[in-house]
Design a protein around this motif. Structure first.
Motif: not given
Length: 160
Positions: A132-150
């Motif tokens: 995987g590395g440092n890249l997420f293709t076609a991120p889901k809204p939950a992923m965006i919310d989670q990184v904001k939470t982190c």
């Protein structure tokens, strides 16, 4: 003689492929790894563009791909700050695709969530590997919310 032929044929049969074992690729694990690293990272939600024809074979035919393939790329989007993804970010970068034996990282042009390393000597670097590395293709809204939470110091524990 029949036994000898059967034995000879058995030795020529393909061996079972060894499997690559990776930890689950998650926003939380990637965030924690980037947060603990000595290098500086910028988290970007945006559009990644590059020449996809230059990617390594990804294990589909070439059993000895290069260990590292570096490609010029561009990312355009918004970087993460205290206010969310609200800082314009448009930068050239180097997309670094690693291969572990016949298995290679992947990347696709389009919408991404990227943990981009910022190097004073080398500019921006985005790493992809078979795990995987440092890249997420076609991120889901939950992923965006989670990184904001982190980023805000909230719960950021990778699922097991």
């Amino acid at each position: 003689m029949t036994r000898f032929i059967a034995f000879a044929l058995a030795t020529l049969a393909p061996l079972p492929a060894a499997a690559l074992t990776c930890l689950p690729h998650s926003v939380e694990a990637t965030y924690q790894r980037a947060d603990k690293a000595e290098e500086s990272f910028v988290v970007v939600q945006g559009r990644l563009t590059f020449d996809a024809t230059a990617l390594p074979d990804n294990g589909t035919g070439n059993q000895n791909p290069p260990q590292i393939t570096r490609l010029p790329a561009q990312i355009s989007g918004m970087a993460l700050s205290e206010g969310g993804f609200d800082v314009p970010f448009e930068q050239p970068l180097t997309l670094e695709v690693a291969c572990y034996g016949p298995w290679c990282g992947s990347a696709e042009e389009g919408d991404v969530l990227a943990f981009v390393e910022q190097s004073p000597q080398d500019g921006y670097l985005l790493e992809s590997n078979p795990c995987g590395g440092n890249l997420f293709t076609a991120p889901k809204p939950a992923m965006i919310d989670q990184v904001k939470t982190c980023f805000a110091g909230g719960a950021c524990t990778p699922a097991r």
